[in-house]
Design a protein around this motif. Structure first.
Motif, mmCIF file in Angstrom:
data_model
loop_
_atom_site.group_PDB
_atom_site.id
_atom_site.type_symbol
_atom_site.label_atom_id
_atom_site.label_comp_id
_atom_site.label_asym_id
_atom_site.label_seq_id
_atom_site.Cartn_x
_atom_site.Cartn_y
_atom_site.Cartn_z
ATOM 1 N N ASP A 59 -1.562 0.718 -5.053
ATOM 2 C CA ASP A 59 -2.068 -0.667 -4.659
ATOM 3 C C ASP A 59 -1.459 -1.486 -3.808
ATOM 4 O OD1 ASP A 59 -4.128 0.019 -6.666
ATOM 5 O OD2 ASP A 59 -3.134 -1.240 -8.351
ATOM 6 N N GLU A 60 0.074 -1.385 -3.808
ATOM 7 C CA GLU A 60 0.656 -2.170 -2.771
ATOM 8 C C GLU A 60 0.624 -1.487 -1.644
ATOM 9 O OE1 GLU A 60 2.657 -5.079 -2.882
ATOM 10 O OE2 GLU A 60 1.753 -5.403 -5.021
ATOM 11 N N MET A 67 -1.895 0.688 -0.271
ATOM 12 C CA MET A 67 -3.118 0.899 0.445
ATOM 13 C C MET A 67 -3.468 -0.165 1.642
ATOM 14 S SD MET A 67 -5.574 3.175 0.289
ATOM 15 C CE MET A 67 -5.321 3.900 -1.430
ATOM 16 N N PRO A 68 -3.186 -1.414 1.548
ATOM 17 C CA PRO A 68 -3.395 -2.263 2.682
ATOM 18 C C PRO A 68 -2.539 -1.927 3.880
ATOM 19 C CG PRO A 68 -3.216 -3.545 0.757
ATOM 20 C CD PRO A 68 -2.790 -2.185 0.387
ATOM 21 N N VAL A 69 -1.492 -1.361 3.630
ATOM 22 C CA VAL A 69 -0.558 -1.007 4.619
ATOM 23 C C VAL A 69 -1.062 0.272 5.337
ATOM 24 C CG1 VAL A 69 1.839 -0.222 5.205
ATOM 25 C CG2 VAL A 69 1.517 -1.929 3.720
ATOM 26 N N ARG A 70 -1.602 1.154 4.455
ATOM 27 C CA ARG A 70 -2.051 2.329 5.153
ATOM 28 C C ARG A 70 -3.230 2.161 5.948
ATOM 29 N NH1 ARG A 70 -4.055 7.561 1.815
ATOM 30 N NH2 ARG A 70 -6.204 6.449 1.285
ATOM 31 N N GLN A 71 -4.157 1.186 5.297
ATOM 32 C CA GLN A 71 -5.342 0.942 6.185
ATOM 33 C C GLN A 71 -4.878 0.187 7.504
ATOM 34 O OE1 GLN A 71 -7.106 -1.371 3.074
ATOM 35 N NE2 GLN A 71 -8.111 0.380 2.191
ATOM 36 N N LYS A 72 -4.061 -0.597 7.640
ATOM 37 C CA LYS A 72 -3.575 -1.276 8.750
ATOM 38 C C LYS A 72 -3.078 -0.242 9.650
ATOM 39 C CE LYS A 72 -2.080 -4.746 11.300
ATOM 40 N NZ LYS A 72 -3.235 -5.531 12.093
ATOM 41 N N GLN A 96 -3.862 2.586 9.852
ATOM 42 C CA GLN A 96 -4.902 3.546 10.474
ATOM 43 C C GLN A 96 -5.431 2.652 11.554
ATOM 44 O OE1 GLN A 96 -7.166 3.952 6.863
ATOM 45 N NE2 GLN A 96 -6.379 6.322 6.573
#
Length: 154
Positions: free
Chosen positions: A78-79, A81-86, A88
């Motif tokens: 959860d922590e 996932m936003p980093v991975r999206q950023k 990408q």
């Protein structure tokens, strides 16, 4: 990311299932052992029946520990996932920049912000060109002749 977040989620699911299986198996063994009371009576009977109590307690403890581990893995996902999206988005931007720079581009002073990028850029295009760019407000050519933007792996 070093480890796929999907793999971490899968490991969390596996931990939960394993914990549940271990916990349920220990409870089933405890219940089956306790049901012997109906058929077996002896002076040492209570000692025998009590021998399975640690098995149930241990199974419950393992279930709890594995469930907590799964919860930590879920929180990690959860922590991050936003980093991975950023990441990408940044990788896509980098691919686009690499494509643009491969043939050479003209840079203006407005293209060069913030200062950390400016410092790095001065070494890429050369100090004299950087001075023209920043102080005289002109534009300078920038080519990827040094392979600063390697081709993405296919």
């Amino acid at each position: 990311m070093w480890t796929s977040l999907d793999d971490v989620s899968e490991n969390a699911r596996f931990c939960r299932q394993t914990g549940q299986s271990v916990g349920q198996a220990s409870r089933d063994a405890h219940t089956a052992w306790a049901s012997l009371r109906e058929h077996y009576q002896a002076p040492e009977g209570e000692d025998l029946y009590g021998a399975m109590d640690p098995v149930k307690a241990s199974g419950d403890r393992e279930w709890d520990v594995l469930d907590q581990a799964a919860g930590l893995m879920d929180a990690y996902v959860d922590e991050l996932m936003p980093v991975r999206q950023k990441l990408q988005v940044l990788e896509a931007d980098a691919r686009e920049l690499r494509t643009r720079v491969a043939g050479g581009v003209w840079l203006t002073a407005s293209d060069v912000t913030p200062s950390t990028v400016s410092i790095a850029l001065s070494t890429v295009i050369g100090r004299e060109a950087f001075k023209v760019l920043m102080h005289d407000g002109g534009s300078v050519p920038w080519h990827d002749r040094d392979g600063l933007f390697p081709r993405p792996e296919e």
